[in-house]
Scaffold this motif. Structure first.
Motif, PDB file in Angstrom:
ATOM      1  N   THR A 270      45.109 -23.253  14.545  1.00 60.66           N
ATOM      2  CA  THR A 270      43.703 -23.139  14.286  1.00 60.66           C
ATOM      3  C   THR A 270      43.473 -22.036  13.502  1.00 60.66           C
ATOM      4  OG1 THR A 270      43.678 -21.692  16.365  1.00 60.66           O
ATOM      5  CG2 THR A 270      42.743 -23.861  16.648  1.00 60.66           C
ATOM      6  N   SER A 271      42.323 -21.698  13.238  1.00 57.83           N
ATOM      7  CA  SER A 271      41.937 -20.536  12.375  1.00 57.83           C
ATOM      8  C   SER A 271      42.793 -19.108  12.561  1.00 57.83           C
ATOM      9  CB  SER A 271      40.600 -20.053  12.381  1.00 57.83           C
ATOM     10  OG  SER A 271      40.105 -18.973  11.598  1.00 57.83           O
ATOM     11  N   VAL A 272      43.441 -18.867  11.098  1.00 58.02           N
ATOM     12  CA  VAL A 272      44.151 -17.524  11.237  1.00 58.02           C
ATOM     13  C   VAL A 272      43.097 -16.336  10.800  1.00 58.02           C
ATOM     14  CG1 VAL A 272      46.037 -16.405  10.070  1.00 58.02           C
ATOM     15  CG2 VAL A 272      45.985 -18.926  10.289  1.00 58.02           C
ATOM     16  N   ASN A 273      43.040 -15.361  11.568  1.00 59.95           N
ATOM     17  CA  ASN A 273      41.883 -14.530  11.520  1.00 59.95           C
ATOM     18  C   ASN A 273      42.287 -13.177  10.595  1.00 59.95           C
ATOM     19  OD1 ASN A 273      39.995 -16.015  12.943  1.00 59.95           O
ATOM     20  ND2 ASN A 273      40.809 -15.446  14.926  1.00 59.95           N
ATOM     21  N   LYS A 274      43.674 -12.859  11.033  1.00 59.19           N
ATOM     22  CA  LYS A 274      44.158 -11.513  10.435  1.00 59.19           C
ATOM     23  C   LYS A 274      45.544 -11.487  10.221  1.00 59.19           C
ATOM     24  CE  LYS A 274      41.537  -8.253  11.005  1.00 59.19           C
ATOM     25  NZ  LYS A 274      40.295  -7.886  10.373  1.00 59.19           N
ATOM     26  N   VAL A 275      45.779 -10.699   9.114  1.00 61.46           N
ATOM     27  CA  VAL A 275      47.368 -10.657   8.511  1.00 61.46           C
ATOM     28  C   VAL A 275      47.593  -9.088   8.594  1.00 61.46           C
ATOM     29  CG1 VAL A 275      47.826 -12.933   7.503  1.00 61.46           C
ATOM     30  CG2 VAL A 275      46.534 -10.828   6.288  1.00 61.46           C
ATOM     31  N   LEU A 276      48.662  -8.744   9.000  1.00 56.40           N
ATOM     32  CA  LEU A 276      49.202  -7.438   8.740  1.00 56.40           C
ATOM     33  C   LEU A 276      50.736  -7.270   8.679  1.00 56.40           C
ATOM     34  CD1 LEU A 276      48.489  -4.220   9.574  1.00 56.40           C
ATOM     35  CD2 LEU A 276      49.580  -4.887  11.898  1.00 56.40           C
ATOM     36  N   TRP A 277      51.034  -6.654   7.252  1.00 58.17           N
ATOM     37  CA  TRP A 277      52.382  -6.440   6.890  1.00 58.17           C
ATOM     38  C   TRP A 277      52.880  -5.048   7.719  1.00 58.17           C
ATOM     39  CZ3 TRP A 277      54.720  -9.413   3.550  1.00 58.17           C
ATOM     40  CH2 TRP A 277      53.985 -10.222   2.776  1.00 58.17           C
ATOM     41  N   THR A 278      54.057  -4.892   8.066  1.00 53.59           N
ATOM     42  CA  THR A 278      54.737  -4.078   8.886  1.00 53.59           C
ATOM     43  C   THR A 278      55.803  -3.058   8.012  1.00 53.59           C
ATOM     44  OG1 THR A 278      56.513  -5.187   9.977  1.00 53.59           O
ATOM     45  CG2 THR A 278      54.332  -5.249  11.022  1.00 53.59           C
ATOM     46  N   ASP A 279      55.891  -2.106   8.301  1.00 49.77           N
ATOM     47  CA  ASP A 279      57.209  -1.402   7.870  1.00 49.77           C
ATOM     48  C   ASP A 279      58.502  -1.618   8.410  1.00 49.77           C
ATOM     49  OD1 ASP A 279      55.844  -0.248   5.705  1.00 49.77           O
ATOM     50  OD2 ASP A 279      55.147   1.451   7.025  1.00 49.77           O
ATOM     51  N   TYR A 280      58.331  -2.650   9.591  1.00 49.77           N
ATOM     52  CA  TYR A 280      59.833  -2.800  10.539  1.00 49.77           C
ATOM     53  C   TYR A 280      60.180  -4.344   9.810  1.00 49.77           C
ATOM     54  CZ  TYR A 280      62.782  -3.860  14.337  1.00 49.77           C
ATOM     55  OH  TYR A 280      63.726  -4.177  15.125  1.00 49.77           O
ATOM     56  N   ASN A 281      61.188  -3.937   8.817  1.00 54.05           N
ATOM     57  CA  ASN A 281      61.910  -5.167   8.147  1.00 54.05           C
ATOM     58  C   ASN A 281      60.908  -5.817   7.484  1.00 54.05           C
ATOM     59  OD1 ASN A 281      64.225  -4.446   9.344  1.00 54.05           O
ATOM     60  ND2 ASN A 281      64.091  -5.543  11.111  1.00 54.05           N
ATOM     61  N   GLU A 282      59.853  -5.371   6.938  1.00 54.75           N
ATOM     62  CA  GLU A 282      58.852  -5.769   6.050  1.00 54.75           C
ATOM     63  C   GLU A 282      58.231  -7.370   6.794  1.00 54.75           C
ATOM     64  OE1 GLU A 282      60.053  -5.907   2.108  1.00 54.75           O
ATOM     65  OE2 GLU A 282      59.098  -4.020   1.578  1.00 54.75           O
ATOM     66  N   LEU A 283      58.113  -7.133   8.010  1.00 53.16           N
ATOM     67  CA  LEU A 283      57.777  -8.465   8.830  1.00 53.16           C
ATOM     68  C   LEU A 283      56.285  -8.420   8.413  1.00 53.16           C
ATOM     69  CD1 LEU A 283      59.793  -8.241  11.869  1.00 53.16           C
ATOM     70  CD2 LEU A 283      60.248  -9.584   9.836  1.00 53.16           C
ATOM     71  N   LEU A 284      55.921  -9.925   8.505  1.00 51.06           N
ATOM     72  CA  LEU A 284      54.214 -10.090   8.445  1.00 51.06           C
ATOM     73  C   LEU A 284      53.936 -10.833   9.596  1.00 51.06           C
ATOM     74  CD1 LEU A 284      51.675 -10.515   6.559  1.00 51.06           C
ATOM     75  CD2 LEU A 284      52.638 -12.898   6.279  1.00 51.06           C
ATOM     76  N   LEU A 285      52.528 -10.170  10.027  1.00 50.98           N
ATOM     77  CA  LEU A 285      52.124 -10.743  11.296  1.00 50.98           C
ATOM     78  C   LEU A 285      50.802 -11.430  11.070  1.00 50.98           C
ATOM     79  CD1 LEU A 285      52.304  -7.394  13.471  1.00 50.98           C
ATOM     80  CD2 LEU A 285      53.937  -9.135  13.268  1.00 50.98           C
ATOM     81  N   SER A 286      50.634 -12.309  11.790  1.00 50.87           N
ATOM     82  CA  SER A 286      49.427 -13.171  11.486  1.00 50.87           C
ATOM     83  C   SER A 286      48.573 -13.437  12.815  1.00 50.87           C
ATOM     84  CB  SER A 286      49.559 -14.531  10.825  1.00 50.87           C
ATOM     85  OG  SER A 286      50.529 -15.215  11.589  1.00 50.87           O
ATOM     86  N   ALA A 287      47.411 -13.317  13.096  1.00 52.05           N
ATOM     87  CA  ALA A 287      46.539 -13.588  14.411  1.00 52.05           C
ATOM     88  C   ALA A 287      45.752 -14.654  14.284  1.00 52.05           C
ATOM     89  CB  ALA A 287      46.170 -12.208  14.915  1.00 52.05           C
ATOM     90  N   SER A 288      45.291 -15.342  15.121  1.00 58.96           N
ATOM     91  CA  SER A 288      44.824 -16.582  15.230  1.00 58.96           C
ATOM     92  C   SER A 288      43.920 -16.746  16.516  1.00 58.96           C
ATOM     93  CB  SER A 288      45.830 -17.871  14.972  1.00 58.96           C
ATOM     94  OG  SER A 288      45.059 -19.166  15.203  1.00 58.96           O
ATOM     95  N   ASP A 289      42.925 -17.959  16.350  1.00 58.01           N
ATOM     96  CA  ASP A 289      42.111 -18.432  17.231  1.00 58.01           C
ATOM     97  C   ASP A 289      42.889 -19.144  18.365  1.00 58.01           C
ATOM     98  OD1 ASP A 289      39.711 -17.605  16.283  1.00 58.01           O
ATOM     99  OD2 ASP A 289      38.977 -19.545  15.728  1.00 58.01           O
ATOM    100  N   ASP A 290      44.131 -19.465  18.059  1.00 56.95           N
ATOM    101  CA  ASP A 290      45.062 -20.017  18.979  1.00 56.95           C
ATOM    102  C   ASP A 290      45.577 -19.096  20.139  1.00 56.95           C
ATOM    103  OD1 ASP A 290      47.271 -18.976  17.809  1.00 56.95           O
ATOM    104  OD2 ASP A 290      47.927 -20.615  16.916  1.00 56.95           O
ATOM    105  N   ARG A 291      45.092 -17.731  20.046  1.00 53.56           N
ATOM    106  CA  ARG A 291      45.708 -16.723  20.922  1.00 53.56           C
ATOM    107  C   ARG A 291      46.930 -16.268  20.894  1.00 53.56           C
ATOM    108  NH1 ARG A 291      43.118 -20.096  25.958  1.00 53.56           N
ATOM    109  NH2 ARG A 291      44.989 -21.616  25.100  1.00 53.56           N
TER     110      ARG A 291
END
Length: 299
Positions: A270-291
């Motif tokens: 479902t919809s991806v609402n937010k992304v966040l780049w971290t300084d931990y191994n340059e991992l990318l996070l994504s948060a969604s309507d799918d909880r």
């Protein structure tokens, strides 16, 4: 570019609208429609901790860099300041009955984008409202700060981006930016460009030093772009969309590098609402309507 999904964080009971960095590189916070604020550890996926619970949806989280307090923008109630270590509320400010869509800090001030069109300027110490900036009758959706030019960029639901002086709050520029609501704004790491995006699925690049003239206009997604963010080195830009995909762009040329979606990478459904780049191994996070929150490794 190789994209690998290395983890999924689950536990929220409603869509996730907010992600924020934690005090340590491996930590981050999430919040959403269930009113829960959760702290996660990227090196311990099983170690999610509930640090706060409010009665209604949360659209905005911001970790204050000096006090270490997490600012939680509660829908219709105001802002709560949480000590994430003690998992307790330190103070709160009922500054509005409107939804809080974004929170950004600069020096001793916090800027809050509200659904009634106001940008509230709040002193962080003491916690008091300094100013209401009212430039539209429609929602202020997103904020970005340029400390070099001392400017605040605000994206609104009236399709316009307005640029204010960061200290006098005077209106400096009015950009007729998009064909629909502006959901996300971000300055490039060198502060020479402002990138804007929203419901019309375009992202646009504006030249700051040339009075915010338009440099690029890209039809980036099939549906609304909910959020965009640069990585810490400033080489990549990620966009998150209602079309269920994340796209990775070259931050110098703004050319598409990679599409991250369900079919190719077991992405969100479902919809991806937010992304966040971290300084931990340059991992990318994504948060969604799918909880869920997905953790991506790009190499």
């Amino acid at each position: 570019m190789i994209v690998e999904k290395i983890d999924t964080f689950g536990g929220h009971r409603d869509p996730i609208y907010a992600l924020e960095r934690g005090p340590l590189a491996e930590q981050f916070f999430s919040a959403g429609g269930d009113g829960q604020v959760v702290q996660w550890h990227l090196n311990r996926p099983d170690l999610g901790e509930l640090i706060a619970k409010v009665p209604t949806s949360i659209y905005a989280l911001a970790l204050h860099p000096t006090s270490g307090l997490l600012w939680v923008g509660q829908n219709f109630e105001g802002v709560h300041l949480i000590n994430p270590v003690r998992k307790e509320e330190v103070m709160s400010l009922k500054l509005t009955t409107a939804a809080i869509f974004d929170i950004k800090f600069h020096n001793d001030d916090a800027f809050l984008a509200l659904s009634d069109g106001v940008v509230a300027v709040v002193s962080t110490n003491p916690l008091v409202v300094k100013k209401h900036i009212k430039a539209s009758d429609q929602s202020a959706r997103c904020l970005a700060i340029n400390p070099v030019e001392r400017e605040l960029a605000v994206g609104y639901s009236d399709n316009v981006v307005r640029i204010f002086n960061l200290t006098t709050y005077a209106l400096k520029h009015v950009i007729q930016a998009h064909g629909n609501s502006v959901f996300t704004v971000a300055y490039s790491p060198d502060f020479q460009h402002l990138i804007t995006a929203g419901r019309d699925a375009h992202f646009k690049v504006w030249d700051v030093e040339q009075g915010y003239t338009l440099l690029h206009d890209t039809v980036a997604h099939m549906f609304a772009i909910n959020h965009l963010a640069f990585n810490s080195s400033g080489t990549l830009l990620a966009t998150a969309s209602m079309d269920k995909s994340i796209k990775i762009w070259d931050a110098d040329t703004y050319k598409l590098i990679k599409v991250v979606d369900r079919a190719r990478h077991a992405g969100h459904n479902t919809s991806v609402n937010k992304v966040l780049w971290t300084d931990y191994n340059e991992l990318l996070l994504s948060a969604s309507d799918d909880r869920t929150i997905s953790v991506w490794k790009l190499s």
